[in-house]
Motif scaffolding. Structure first.
Motif, PDB file in Angstrom:
ATOM      1  N   PRO A   1     -18.565  15.930  59.297  1.00  9.57           N
ATOM      2  CA  PRO A   1     -19.032  14.741  60.012  1.00  9.57           C
ATOM      3  C   PRO A   1     -20.508  14.866  60.367  1.00  9.57           C
ATOM      4  O   PRO A   1     -20.947  15.886  60.905  1.00  9.57           O
ATOM      5  N   VAL A   2     -21.270  13.828  60.060  1.00  6.68           N
ATOM      6  CA  VAL A   2     -22.697  13.833  60.378  1.00  6.68           C
ATOM      7  C   VAL A   2     -23.059  12.669  61.303  1.00  6.68           C
ATOM      8  O   VAL A   2     -24.202  12.577  61.759  1.00  6.68           O
ATOM      9  N   ALA A   3     -22.100  11.797  61.575  1.00  2.27           N
ATOM     10  CA  ALA A   3     -22.349  10.690  62.500  1.00  2.27           C
ATOM     11  C   ALA A   3     -21.030  10.256  63.109  1.00  2.27           C
ATOM     12  O   ALA A   3     -19.960  10.389  62.505  1.00  2.27           O
ATOM     13  N   GLY A   4     -21.122   9.742  64.327  1.00  2.19           N
ATOM     14  CA  GLY A   4     -19.934   9.256  65.011  1.00  2.19           C
ATOM     15  C   GLY A   4     -20.352   8.425  66.207  1.00  2.19           C
ATOM     16  O   GLY A   4     -21.542   8.274  66.493  1.00  2.19           O
ATOM     17  N   PHE A   5     -19.357   7.877  66.886  1.00  3.49           N
ATOM     18  CA  PHE A   5     -19.684   7.103  68.082  1.00  3.49           C
ATOM     19  C   PHE A   5     -18.697   7.406  69.196  1.00  3.49           C
ATOM     20  O   PHE A   5     -17.530   7.741  68.956  1.00  3.49           O
ATOM     21  N   ALA A   6     -19.208   7.321  70.413  1.00  7.28           N
ATOM     22  CA  ALA A   6     -18.389   7.489  71.610  1.00  7.28           C
ATOM     23  C   ALA A   6     -18.523   6.224  72.436  1.00  7.28           C
ATOM     24  O   ALA A   6     -19.636   5.764  72.706  1.00  7.28           O
ATOM     25  N   ASN A   7     -17.385   5.654  72.779  1.00  9.29           N
ATOM     26  CA  ASN A   7     -17.357   4.411  73.534  1.00  9.29           C
ATOM     27  C   ASN A   7     -17.002   4.728  74.986  1.00  9.29           C
ATOM     28  O   ASN A   7     -15.942   5.291  75.257  1.00  9.29           O
ATOM     29  N   PHE A   8     -17.886   4.370  75.909  1.00 13.43           N
ATOM     30  CA  PHE A   8     -17.711   4.729  77.312  1.00 13.43           C
ATOM     31  C   PHE A   8     -17.342   3.509  78.145  1.00 13.43           C
ATOM     32  O   PHE A   8     -17.939   2.444  78.015  1.00 13.43           O
ATOM     33  N   CYS A   9     -16.341   3.692  78.990  1.00 12.70           N
ATOM     34  CA  CYS A   9     -15.952   2.653  79.933  1.00 12.70           C
ATOM     35  C   CYS A   9     -16.647   2.970  81.255  1.00 12.70           C
ATOM     36  O   CYS A   9     -16.182   3.808  82.034  1.00 12.70           O
ATOM     37  N   LEU A  10     -17.757   2.323  81.488  1.00 13.18           N
ATOM     38  CA  LEU A  10     -18.569   2.644  82.663  1.00 13.18           C
ATOM     39  C   LEU A  10     -17.846   2.314  83.960  1.00 13.18           C
ATOM     40  O   LEU A  10     -18.046   2.978  84.983  1.00 13.18           O
ATOM     41  N   ASP A  11     -16.976   1.287  83.932  1.00 11.47           N
ATOM     42  CA  ASP A  11     -16.235   0.931  85.138  1.00 11.47           C
ATOM     43  C   ASP A  11     -15.290   2.047  85.561  1.00 11.47           C
ATOM     44  O   ASP A  11     -14.922   2.148  86.734  1.00 11.47           O
TER      45      ASP A  11
END
Length: 244
Positions: free
Chosen positions: A110-120
């Motif tokens: 893996p050379v790229a990815g994403f993390a989705n954050f729930c700020l609430d």
């Protein structure tokens, strides 16, 4: 060399009416948590450096066209609402974040990815310097999501390679239709048994999955002082994220 792209967090802040708490949370992630998580993973990992990473238009990454001289690009996003968490799950099952890889190199790294954050879902008290426990929880969560991006994600298991030979652990490219843990059918590439093994727990009737690579088996046996262990169980969290 790990780079965390925070353009989506900056865009969220720019498009939101003045909100001091939101700004504090985003800055907390950008300038405190992310740098620490990057430093920890960079100290642990050793890779052949990439000359250049360019986000492919055919990938599932959000940053098409970005080209950087790093070994891993992580896109930090926020897409949940006040009543849903990072995996679109209801408040009763809230979690702070989710993450996965979205692009690999020619050797399945893996050379790229994403993390989705729930700020609430991030407790504002974690930002306070006196709340060491709350801050540690957020840092550990980010480390956990970065691990998913680095390959500990169900779709990546079939792409694991032998550490000594570099050969794929799963040689076949065949895809199989299976019943996932949520009861839905999906067509997936199944990893070989020397990577993941499934079995039915006779006591509960639940299908369990365990990592069976040599290193994981060795660590699990030493951790639990049980030399007959055949692997380490994966969690069996029943959610509605579409994971298989």
């Amino acid at each position: 060399r790990i780079w965390v792209n925070t353009d989506y967090l900056d865009l969220k802040l720019a498009n939101t009416p003045l909100d001091g708490t939101l700004e504090r949370k985003i800055n907390f992630l950008k300038f405190d948590v992310f740098p620490e998580a990057v430093e920890i993973w960079s100290d642990i990992l050793r890779v052949y450096p990439a000359l250049r990473i360019e986000i492919d238009k055919d990938s599932q990454c959000p940053g098409f066209g970005i080209a950087v001289q790093y070994d891993l690009v992580i896109f930090a996003k926020t897409g949940c609402t006040s009543d849903q968490d990072a995996d679109d799950r209801p408040n009763s099952l809230r979690r702070i974040a989710s993450g996965r890889s979205c692009m690999s190199d020619a050797f399945d790294r893996p050379v790229a990815g994403f993390a989705n954050f729930c700020l609430d879902a991030i407790d504002a008290s974690a930002i306070d310097s006196d709340d060491a426990r709350g801050r540690r929880f957020v840092v550990q969560t980010v480390l956990h999501e970065f691990a998913h991006i680095l390959g500990f994600y169900w779709k990546d298991f079939a792409h694991f390679r032998h550490p000594r030979t570099g050969r794929p652990r799963t040689e076949t490219m065949d895809f199989t239709e299976v019943t996932c843990r949520d009861g839905k059918r999906q067509v997936v590439r199944l990893p070989d048994d020397d990577t993941i093994r499934s079995w039915v727990d006779p006591d509960s009737g639940i299908t369990r999955y365990e990592i069976t690579t040599e290193t994981v088996v060795s660590v699990a046996r030493n951790q639990f002082d049980c030399q007959t262990m055949t692997g380490a169980w994966l969690e069996n969290d029943q959610d509605d994220t579409g994971d298989c």
